[in-house]
Write a protein that holds these residues in place. Structure first.
Motif, PDB file in Angstrom:
ATOM      1  N   VAL A  57       0.856  -1.183   0.000  1.00  0.00           N
ATOM      2  CA  VAL A  57       0.000   0.000   0.000  1.00  0.00           C
ATOM      3  C   VAL A  57       0.893   1.235   0.000  1.00  0.00           C
ATOM      4  CG1 VAL A  57      -1.794   1.250   1.232  1.00  0.00           C
ATOM      5  CG2 VAL A  57      -1.772  -1.249   1.288  1.00  0.00           C
ATOM      6  N   PRO A  58       0.707   2.151  -0.947  1.00  0.00           N
ATOM      7  CA  PRO A  58       1.563   3.337  -0.988  1.00  0.00           C
ATOM      8  C   PRO A  58       1.237   4.318   0.135  1.00  0.00           C
ATOM      9  CG  PRO A  58      -0.119   3.454  -2.704  1.00  0.00           C
ATOM     10  CD  PRO A  58      -0.236   2.094  -2.080  1.00  0.00           C
ATOM     11  N   PRO A 104       7.259   1.246   6.166  1.00  0.00           N
ATOM     12  CA  PRO A 104       8.424   1.394   5.289  1.00  0.00           C
ATOM     13  C   PRO A 104       9.627   1.985   5.993  1.00  0.00           C
ATOM     14  CG  PRO A 104       6.803   3.088   4.829  1.00  0.00           C
ATOM     15  CD  PRO A 104       6.164   2.140   5.800  1.00  0.00           C
ATOM     16  N   GLN A 105       9.392   2.888   6.943  1.00  0.00           N
ATOM     17  CA  GLN A 105      10.480   3.538   7.654  1.00  0.00           C
ATOM     18  C   GLN A 105      10.173   3.520   9.142  1.00  0.00           C
ATOM     19  OE1 GLN A 105      10.958   7.448   5.998  1.00  0.00           O
ATOM     20  NE2 GLN A 105      11.821   6.688   4.097  1.00  0.00           N
ATOM     21  N   ALA A 136      -9.311  -1.461   1.014  1.00  0.00           N
ATOM     22  CA  ALA A 136      -7.911  -1.250   0.628  1.00  0.00           C
ATOM     23  C   ALA A 136      -7.688  -0.004  -0.221  1.00  0.00           C
ATOM     24  CB  ALA A 136      -7.386  -2.492  -0.095  1.00  0.00           C
ATOM     25  N   PRO A 137      -8.595   0.345  -1.165  1.00  0.00           N
ATOM     26  CA  PRO A 137      -8.363   1.562  -1.955  1.00  0.00           C
ATOM     27  C   PRO A 137      -8.316   2.832  -1.108  1.00  0.00           C
ATOM     28  CG  PRO A 137      -9.981   0.163  -3.027  1.00  0.00           C
ATOM     29  CD  PRO A 137      -9.776  -0.397  -1.657  1.00  0.00           C
ATOM     30  N   LEU A 197      -3.273   6.799   5.221  1.00  0.00           N
ATOM     31  CA  LEU A 197      -1.840   6.921   5.500  1.00  0.00           C
ATOM     32  C   LEU A 197      -1.339   8.343   5.234  1.00  0.00           C
ATOM     33  CD1 LEU A 197      -0.722   3.525   3.949  1.00  0.00           C
ATOM     34  CD2 LEU A 197      -0.524   4.151   6.358  1.00  0.00           C
ATOM     35  N   ALA A 198      -1.823   8.955   4.155  1.00  0.00           N
ATOM     36  CA  ALA A 198      -1.403  10.327   3.844  1.00  0.00           C
ATOM     37  C   ALA A 198      -1.922  11.304   4.895  1.00  0.00           C
ATOM     38  CB  ALA A 198      -1.904  10.714   2.456  1.00  0.00           C
ATOM     39  N   ALA A 199      -3.159  11.117   5.341  1.00  0.00           N
ATOM     40  CA  ALA A 199      -3.722  12.011   6.353  1.00  0.00           C
ATOM     41  C   ALA A 199      -2.977  11.870   7.678  1.00  0.00           C
ATOM     42  CB  ALA A 199      -5.211  11.700   6.541  1.00  0.00           C
ATOM     43  N   GLN A 200      -2.638  10.647   8.043  1.00  0.00           N
ATOM     44  CA  GLN A 200      -1.870  10.448   9.277  1.00  0.00           C
ATOM     45  C   GLN A 200      -0.478  11.056   9.160  1.00  0.00           C
ATOM     46  OE1 GLN A 200      -2.277   6.161   9.498  1.00  0.00           O
ATOM     47  NE2 GLN A 200      -3.834   6.303  11.095  1.00  0.00           N
TER      48      GLN A 200
END
Length: 634
Positions: free
Chosen positions: A477-478, A504-505, A615-616, A622-625
């Motif tokens: 998931v990006p 990812p990090q 999932a979409p 993730l971007a909002a967080q």
């Protein structure tokens, strides 16, 4: 079943690897040549240490690039082999792994290879050494196990046998039927490794991405069943090349490896048809020739999630958010004044306040985090017995004399997994918080867990082997920080769903103190609570001042382009911060809260037979967080 592990699987020095293998409970080890070469201890000292630890030295490996060469080169290779045979005598090892030639072979002639194997066998016989010939998947002229077996059979030498390695066989999709032709006594060694389904060159796949059985995509139960049916009775060994394993704690990786073998062993022994077939076939090879396959206590898939426990040093903020979501405070635990129970229908959240006075942990704790999950199982005692035999560490638990006896173990991420006897009625432990009743129809739909990247595969095996959950296909998931790997662990009926995510990090400011003082990456986890009416739940939350995770206008414009939604319905979604997904089975409506510590909540409504997780919408979340975290950091 005798178990073994190659030292290449583990981090550390050779001496540390031997101690870790013995401590985990392995019967023996394979000595990887490089580990010995860099050791300051003599071969005699290594042999002595193994004896003191009570483990056998089962195999010396690898010996490379012997066969398929001109005579002058072969004479040099025999001389090289003789020095290794002498070294093995000092170690007390009687079997060497011979890999098919990948670098120096110039003669593609089976007759030449057979003759050279036979001559090697004569030399090995003078030293009492057995040679296990293995077809490497990238071998120059010999790359298939059945070809290697044909050469061993033609050599017809008592000191020349074959080694079967699941990676080299399964990575090439070789037909397994010919395994049945190999007499068990001619299989001199067996090596197992699993692997994820990847599309890449086989050498890189082998050297960096092998995993323990149960952590990859292959059916090793079928593979081992076929081996058992030959009458093979030697060690079942792990040979796993994995970058993460060789950087992880040596003892922990060894335990994970043995757990994988015990689970695999039981997967055959627990299946009457497989066990009977393998034992009957093996029995024809003579007494004592069969693998001694031992079952584990049987467990059924869990029936549901009994509760989720959250620990916090910010009690007011967490409980305020739970109240805004419609949870009802039930009371404090009668013998643990720092522990509360909150209910929303059948969704049960235990909140333990972490303070110095509470004494809930010996390690410093900061923030709010998911401490543990209680699973409803049909036989809690069998579940605990199975966990113990799979080397899971029991959670120490203080309890009063009249408290319900609850037992659990630590998961790989340090969280706690408790086994609760399934009961259709209200769980008995709830009376320890007093009594109340909530008419709302609600339950915990799923729990999303963050996993340290170097223990992700271990977590998959843990939930598969202990709880009989099934790993679904993983996906990436990006997010603004990179790709988040996600894999769902679930029961067959979907009553238990647990997406496992790897960030990812990893955040350097980890949450310490979960479980036994392990370090957990501070990546957000969440509890998803199902409700009957998402808009009613959102309206209640809005009226109580919930800090929703913001959803951008661009999302709703894109939603309008992807789905033929009524304009009024679309507007209602936006006004209530609700996200939406659809498939051919049904609809999925959900909203998220802001994150407290490393925990947030998701309220969801499933319509029809929708089984996914939206999932979409994950990249939006993730971007909002990420934006909120950046604003907080600024």
């Amino acid at each position: 079943m005798r178990t073994s592990i190659a030292t290449v699987c583990l981090s550390g020095t050779l001496e540390e690897k031997l101690r870790a293998a013995a401590r985990a409970g392995f019967d023996g080890v394979e000595i990887f040549e490089q580990d010995l070469v860099v050791s300051p201890d003599s071969p005699e000292a290594i042999a002595k240490l193994a004896g003191e630890l009570g483990i056998s030295l089962d195999l010396y490996q690898p010996f490379r690039d012997l066969e398929g060469v001109e005579e002058a080169q072969f004479q040099k290779n025999l001389k090289r082999a003789e020095t290794k045979f002498q070294l093995m005598a000092r170690l007390g090892i009687d079997t060497i792994l011979l890999c098919s030639n990948v670098g120096t072979a110039t003669i593609s002639d089976d007759g030449v290879v057979v003759e050279q194997l036979r001559r090697l066998g004569d030399l090995a016989d003078s030293y009492g050494v057995n040679v296990a010939y293995e077809a490497l998947a990238w071998g120059r002229f010999v790359s298939e196990y059945d070809h290697a077996w044909d050469l061993v059979k033609a050599a017809d030498h008592p000191r020349i046998g074959t080694c079967l390695d699941s990676f080299h066989i399964l990575s090439r999709n070789t037909d397994l039927s010919r395994i049945a032709e190999i007499p068990g006594e001619k299989i001199f060694f067996l090596q197992l490794a699993d692997a994820p389904a990847l599309t890449m060159d086989v050498l890189s796949w082998s050297r960096h991405h092998r995993v323990f059985p149960g952590e990859g995509a292959w059916d090793l139960s079928d593979f081992l069943t076929r081996i058992a049916a030959t009458g093979y009775a030697g060690p079942v060994s792990l040979e796993v090349f994995n970058d993460s394993f060789r950087q992880s704690d040596t003892n922990r990786t060894a335990v994970d490896g043995l757990r994988s073998l015990r689970w695999l062993e039981a997967s055959i022994a627990d299946t009457p048809g497989k066990a009977a077939e393998s034992q009957q076939s093996a029995g024809s090879a003579g007494p004592g020739s069969a693998l001694d396959l031992q079952p584990l206590p049987e467990v059924e898939e869990p029936r549901g999630i009994n509760y989720v426990e959250l620990s916090t040093d910010d009690l007011g903020t967490l409980t305020r958010q739970m109240h805004q979501l419609g949870f009802q405070f039930i009371g404090y635990h009668r013998s643990k004044p720092h522990v509360q129970l909150w209910l929303r229908g059948q969704a049960r959240i235990i909140v333990s306040e972490v303070t110095e006075e509470a004494g809930t942990t010996s390690a410093p704790v900061n923030g709010t985090f998911l401490r543990g999950i209680g699973f409803e199982v049909t036989d809690s005692q069998s579940a605990m017995d199975r966990a113990a035999l799979l080397h899971a560490e029991e959670v120490p638990r203080d309890q009063a004399h009249d408290d319900e006896v609850l037992r659990g173990v630590f998961a790989p991420d340090g969280s706690e997994v408790f086994f609760h006897q399934f009961d259709a009625a209200t769980p008995a432990w709830i009376k320890e918080f007093g009594h109340d009743h909530d008419e709302q129809v609600s339950h915990i739909d799923h729990v999303n867990l963050a996993q340290p990247s170097n223990h992700y595969d271990e977590a998959v095996l843990f939930y598969t082997s202990l709880l009989a959950l099934h790993a679904q296909s993983s996906q990436d998931v990006p997010s603004p920080s990179g790709l988040v790997r996600s894999q769902v662990m679930s029961s067959t009926d979907g009553s238990v769903r647990m997406p496992l995510n790897v960030s990812p990090q990893p955040n350097a400011e980890a949450v310490a103190g979960r479980g036994i003082g392990s370090v957990v990456e501070a990546y957000p986890e969440h509890v998803a609570v199902a409700c009957e009416d998402i808009f009613q739940a959102a309206a209640t939350a809005l009226s109580r001042g919930l800090d929703f995770l913001p959803v951008p206008q661009n999302y709703y414009e894109d939603l309008d382009s992807r789905f033929d939604l009524d304009l009024e319905f679309l507007q209602r979604l936006q006004e209530n911060h609700v996200l939406y997904d659809w498939d051919e089975h049904g609809e999925f409506l959900h909203f998220y809260t802001s994150t407290i510590g490393s925990v947030f909540f998701e309220m969801i409504e499933r319509r029809g037979d929708y089984l996914g997780f939206g999932a979409p919408d994950a990249p939006v979340r993730l971007a909002a967080q990420h934006r909120k975290n950046s604003q907080r950091g600024a």
